[in-house]
Design an enzyme around this catalytic site. Structure first.
Site, PDB file in Angstrom:
ATOM      1  N   GLY A  13       0.808  -1.210   0.000  1.00  0.00           N
ATOM      2  CA  GLY A  13       0.000   0.000   0.000  1.00  0.00           C
ATOM      3  C   GLY A  13       0.840   1.257   0.000  1.00  0.00           C
ATOM      4  N   VAL A  15       4.211   3.690  -1.676  1.00  0.00           N
ATOM      5  CA  VAL A  15       4.571   4.195  -3.001  1.00  0.00           C
ATOM      6  C   VAL A  15       5.580   3.283  -3.707  1.00  0.00           C
ATOM      7  CG1 VAL A  15       6.414   5.721  -2.156  1.00  0.00           C
ATOM      8  CG2 VAL A  15       5.240   6.266  -4.290  1.00  0.00           C
ATOM      9  N   SER A  17       6.218  -0.136  -3.547  1.00  0.00           N
ATOM     10  CA  SER A  17       5.670  -1.357  -4.147  1.00  0.00           C
ATOM     11  C   SER A  17       4.666  -1.037  -5.245  1.00  0.00           C
ATOM     12  CB  SER A  17       5.031  -2.245  -3.073  1.00  0.00           C
ATOM     13  OG  SER A  17       4.031  -1.558  -2.355  1.00  0.00           O
ATOM     14  N   MET A  36       0.121  -9.138   1.745  1.00  0.00           N
ATOM     15  CA  MET A  36       0.248 -10.224   2.714  1.00  0.00           C
ATOM     16  C   MET A  36      -0.388  -9.809   4.031  1.00  0.00           C
ATOM     17  SD  MET A  36       4.161 -11.406   1.939  1.00  0.00           S
ATOM     18  CE  MET A  36       4.766  -9.724   2.040  1.00  0.00           C
ATOM     19  N   CYS A 106      11.459 -11.267   8.451  1.00  0.00           N
ATOM     20  CA  CYS A 106      10.305 -11.209   7.553  1.00  0.00           C
ATOM     21  C   CYS A 106      10.736 -11.395   6.099  1.00  0.00           C
ATOM     22  CB  CYS A 106       9.572  -9.883   7.730  1.00  0.00           C
ATOM     23  SG  CYS A 106       8.077  -9.731   6.722  1.00  0.00           S
ATOM     24  N   CYS A 204       6.106  -2.946  11.889  1.00  0.00           N
ATOM     25  CA  CYS A 204       4.703  -2.927  11.459  1.00  0.00           C
ATOM     26  C   CYS A 204       3.739  -3.507  12.478  1.00  0.00           C
ATOM     27  CB  CYS A 204       4.554  -3.644  10.117  1.00  0.00           C
ATOM     28  SG  CYS A 204       4.863  -5.432  10.187  1.00  0.00           S
TER      29      CYS A 204
END
Length: 364
Positions: A13, A15, A17, A36, A106, A204
């Site tokens: 969400g 810029v 990606s 994901m 991750c 995150c």
């Protein structure tokens, strides 16, 4: 798998990606956007509206971008494996007195292992992300290389050193040759709804940046207070639990001896936080484990490199030497501040990532 031009783009969400997905579509790839879903607060009804990469706003932003550029888009559930490989690791490392980097875990286990598996299930040969890094194939070495981004201020190779040759074969980094300003300008010119969206800064899954609270809520054991001691073993006071401290920390100690004190070691076995003066925070030797090498098959002899021990640190001159059990001895030319167990040390040869590993301990 037979090589094809289908690519799954991990869409957060943001810029980076979003522009990655657009660039790949323009290059003729069959692009599928995937967000994901990796973490949810314990109150499943309380879907976060702002924040992490699986929040409601992130999904909505990614879907709007996918619609704008005309690609398929899906949300995939990775919650169970994310909890096992990232959350549990994050909590366990703090309980052991180490300071983990969950973004590295991750990338290793979720984005470039689990997402790649899902991509193969839908016959996609590639996975792409918005990381600032460059992948190249070196004919002479017969290996894929990971190289620094053109935008060195945004380079993210530090968190990608765990990539294998198989993974690199199937990974695309569309932004490696771009500068961040160019990416934002492109998003603006395309009218992408996330063109001005700020970069995410915090971990995150820790919504309020309160690591201690998060660990207490997710730990399987009680967080117990313990003792502060100096480097000679003398008692200085009491701490509120080792999870609240990291090497080099000065703030929040609540101990006064007339000179500034810093955390220089954490003895998890005895629940002791060791404090020392400024010069005692420095060291020039460390041992790393769980090492992965990219530009070479393995480290067989002493090698001079540039190395850095945290994401935003500057690279420093060092020599690396192989040890038994796959561990690596690192000797810096100059003392480094706050060599922190649990963090990663990454080795460079110019723009090329040689490899890296997890810091086990400071030797001296």
């Amino acid at each position: 798998m037979k090589k094809n031009n289908r690519v799954v783009v991990g869409m957060s969400g943001g810029v980076d990606s979003s522009v990655s997905a657009y660039l790949l579509k323009e290059q003729g790839f069959d692009v599928i956007g995937v967000t994901m879903q990796i973490w949810q607060d314990k109150d499943e009804e309380a879907v976060r509206v702002e924040g992490g990469c699986c929040s409601l706003s992130a999904v909505n932003d990614a879907r709007r971008v996918a619609n704008k550029i005309g690609i398929k888009y899906y949300v995939m559930n990775f919650k169970d494996v994310f909890k096992e490989k990232v959350i549990d690791y994050f909590v366990d490392e703090y309980l052991r007195g180490r300071t983990p980097n969950p973004c590295i875990a991750c990338n290793k286990y979720i984005k470039f292992e689990e997402l790649l598996k899902r991509a193969w299930m839908i016959d996609a040969y590639y996975v792409a992300t918005g990381h600032y890094a460059v992948k190249e194939y070196d004919e002479e070495r017969g290996r894929y290389l990971l190289k620094k981004s053109v935008d060195t201020s945004k380079d993210q190779t530090y968190v990608l050193y765990n990539l294998t040759q198989t993974q690199l074969e199937h990974i695309l980094f569309p932004l490696g040759k771009y500068k961040k300003d160019e990416v934002r300008e492109l998003a603006k010119n395309l009218g992408l709804p996330v063109a001005s969206k700020p970069d995410s800064q915090e971990i995150c899954f820790v919504t309020d940046n309160d690591y201690g609270k998060f660990i207490r809520e997710n730990a399987k054991e009680e967080i117990k207070p313990g003792e502060f001691r100096d480097t000679r073993g003398r008692f200085l006071g009491y701490h509120k639990g080792i999870i609240h401290y990291t090497i080099g920390q000065r703030k929040g100690l609540g101990i006064s001896v007339g000179k500034p004190l810093y955390v220089v070691d954490i003895d998890a076995e005895n629940n002791v936080v060791v404090l020392g003066y400024g010069d005692e925070v420095f060291g020039d030797e460390l041992i790393s484990y769980n090492n992965n090498f990219i530009s070479i098959d393995k480290l067989e002899r002493e090698m001079r490199v540039k190395a850095k021990i945290r994401y935003n640190a500057k690279e420093q001159d060092a020599v690396i030497r192989p040890l038994e059990d796959g561990k690596v001895f690192v000797k810096f030319d100059n003392p480094q501040r706050a060599i922190t167990p649990g963090q990663s040390v990454v080795f460079y040869d110019g723009d090329i990532v040689v490899g890296g590993g997890t810091i086990e301990r400071k030797v001296r």
